[in-house]
Design a protein around this motif. Structure first.
Motif, PDB file in Angstrom:
ATOM      1  N   CYS A  78       5.095   3.108  -6.989  1.00  0.00           N
ATOM      2  CA  CYS A  78       6.147   2.114  -7.189  1.00  0.00           C
ATOM      3  C   CYS A  78       5.554   0.718  -7.231  1.00  0.00           C
ATOM      4  CB  CYS A  78       7.141   2.230  -6.034  1.00  0.00           C
ATOM      5  SG  CYS A  78       8.111   0.758  -5.716  1.00  0.00           S
ATOM      6  N   LYS A  79       6.111  -0.135  -8.087  1.00  0.00           N
ATOM      7  CA  LYS A  79       5.798  -1.563  -8.057  1.00  0.00           C
ATOM      8  C   LYS A  79       6.908  -2.195  -7.229  1.00  0.00           C
ATOM      9  CE  LYS A  79       4.436  -5.488 -10.787  1.00  0.00           C
ATOM     10  NZ  LYS A  79       3.446  -5.959  -9.850  1.00  0.00           N
ATOM     11  N   VAL A  80       6.571  -2.570  -6.021  1.00  0.00           N
ATOM     12  CA  VAL A  80       7.553  -2.999  -5.042  1.00  0.00           C
ATOM     13  C   VAL A  80       7.962  -4.452  -5.245  1.00  0.00           C
ATOM     14  CG1 VAL A  80       5.878  -3.730  -3.299  1.00  0.00           C
ATOM     15  CG2 VAL A  80       8.094  -2.871  -2.560  1.00  0.00           C
ATOM     16  N   VAL A 103       0.832  -1.197   0.000  1.00  0.00           N
ATOM     17  CA  VAL A 103       0.000   0.000   0.000  1.00  0.00           C
ATOM     18  C   VAL A 103       0.869   1.251   0.000  1.00  0.00           C
ATOM     19  CG1 VAL A 103      -1.731   1.302   1.302  1.00  0.00           C
ATOM     20  CG2 VAL A 103      -1.926  -1.182   1.109  1.00  0.00           C
ATOM     21  N   ILE A 104       1.918   1.256   0.804  1.00  0.00           N
ATOM     22  CA  ILE A 104       2.834   2.398   0.840  1.00  0.00           C
ATOM     23  C   ILE A 104       3.498   2.568  -0.523  1.00  0.00           C
ATOM     24  CG2 ILE A 104       4.950   3.309   1.883  1.00  0.00           C
ATOM     25  CD1 ILE A 104       4.044   1.898   4.502  1.00  0.00           C
ATOM     26  N   ALA A 105       3.928   1.470  -1.127  1.00  0.00           N
ATOM     27  CA  ALA A 105       4.548   1.533  -2.457  1.00  0.00           C
ATOM     28  C   ALA A 105       3.565   2.092  -3.475  1.00  0.00           C
ATOM     29  CB  ALA A 105       5.023   0.149  -2.886  1.00  0.00           C
ATOM     30  N   TYR A 147      14.436   3.297  -3.030  1.00  0.00           N
ATOM     31  CA  TYR A 147      14.158   3.388  -1.608  1.00  0.00           C
ATOM     32  C   TYR A 147      13.657   2.058  -1.084  1.00  0.00           C
ATOM     33  CZ  TYR A 147       9.639   4.763  -3.673  1.00  0.00           C
ATOM     34  OH  TYR A 147       8.512   4.844  -4.434  1.00  0.00           O
ATOM     35  N   LEU A 148      13.748   1.929   0.232  1.00  0.00           N
ATOM     36  CA  LEU A 148      13.378   0.708   0.934  1.00  0.00           C
ATOM     37  C   LEU A 148      12.216   1.035   1.866  1.00  0.00           C
ATOM     38  CD1 LEU A 148      14.202  -2.267   1.659  1.00  0.00           C
ATOM     39  CD2 LEU A 148      15.595  -1.272   3.458  1.00  0.00           C
ATOM     40  N   VAL A 184      11.647  -3.258  -1.844  1.00  0.00           N
ATOM     41  CA  VAL A 184      12.541  -2.336  -2.539  1.00  0.00           C
ATOM     42  C   VAL A 184      11.787  -1.703  -3.698  1.00  0.00           C
ATOM     43  CG1 VAL A 184      14.716  -2.145  -3.814  1.00  0.00           C
ATOM     44  CG2 VAL A 184      14.514  -3.776  -1.939  1.00  0.00           C
ATOM     45  N   CYS A 185      11.955  -0.407  -3.847  1.00  0.00           N
ATOM     46  CA  CYS A 185      11.365   0.329  -4.962  1.00  0.00           C
ATOM     47  C   CYS A 185      12.486   0.949  -5.793  1.00  0.00           C
ATOM     48  CB  CYS A 185      10.448   1.439  -4.456  1.00  0.00           C
ATOM     49  SG  CYS A 185       8.868   0.862  -3.860  1.00  0.00           S
ATOM     50  N   HIS A 186      12.421   0.718  -7.094  1.00  0.00           N
ATOM     51  CA  HIS A 186      13.342   1.357  -8.040  1.00  0.00           C
ATOM     52  C   HIS A 186      12.490   2.254  -8.929  1.00  0.00           C
ATOM     53  CE1 HIS A 186      16.550  -1.374  -6.846  1.00  0.00           C
ATOM     54  NE2 HIS A 186      15.728  -2.384  -7.034  1.00  0.00           N
ATOM     55  N   THR A 187      12.700   3.566  -8.830  1.00  0.00           N
ATOM     56  CA  THR A 187      11.912   4.509  -9.619  1.00  0.00           C
ATOM     57  C   THR A 187      12.830   5.519 -10.287  1.00  0.00           C
ATOM     58  OG1 THR A 187      11.625   6.146  -7.850  1.00  0.00           O
ATOM     59  CG2 THR A 187      10.022   4.339  -7.931  1.00  0.00           C
TER      60      THR A 187
END
Length: 158
Positions: A69-71, A62-64, A92-93, A84-87
């Motif tokens: 972000c697609k976590v 939900v936070i992602a 960010y973690l 982990v999110c790569h944007t």
């Protein structure tokens, strides 16, 4: 001696306010007769958390989603979950905890390393400080600076 009614009053008021906010968000997001675009604009995930007066729930996905972000989940444990999110903005973690005391224990352990973190109720986001500032309006929470241990770097010799 305080009456039973006085002790329950505060909790009941908080529960009523929380229920009212949830009902308001549900009725706004689920209003009948709106087309898909209008409904998407009014959905709770598209409302800045600080403007709505709420904080992100303690669930990695939900936070992602709130941050676009697609976590990718990297840790599943009883004490915490990490994703982990790569944007394009940066990496960010997101770390969530089933209990607030576990978050506090994690922050205590992380204080050894120092740094800044975006901290909410049962969740922490780890990223570069500039990215934390960008995520805060979407998630709420507070930016917390943890002090590392060891000597502070002194000036370098010329």
């Amino acid at each position: 001696m305080q009456s039973h009614r006085g002790r329950v009053g505060r909790g009941a008021r908080i529960a009523t306010a929380t229920g009212g906010l949830a009902l308001l968000l549900l009725t706004t997001a689920c209003g009948g007769g709106e087309d898909g675009k209008a409904a998407a604009r009014s959905s709770p995930t598209n409302v800045a958390a600080t403007l709505a007066g709420v904080v992100a729930p303690a669930k990695v996905e939900v936070i992602a989603d709130l941050t676009g972000c697609k976590v990718k989940i990297r840790t599943e444990a009883d004490e915490l979950r990490e994703g982990v999110c790569h944007t394009g903005k940066g990496d960010y973690l997101i770390t969530t905890f089933p209990q607030e005391k576990l978050k506090l224990t994690w922050l205590d352990a992380a204080s050894v390393y120092g740094g800044k973190y975006l901290v909410g109720t049962r969740w922490v986001v780890s990223a570069k400080p500039a990215l934390l500032e960008q995520l805060r309006p979407q998630l709420g929470g507070k930016i917390q600076e943890l002090r590392g241990v060891g000597p502070t770097p002194g000036p370098t010799a010329p």
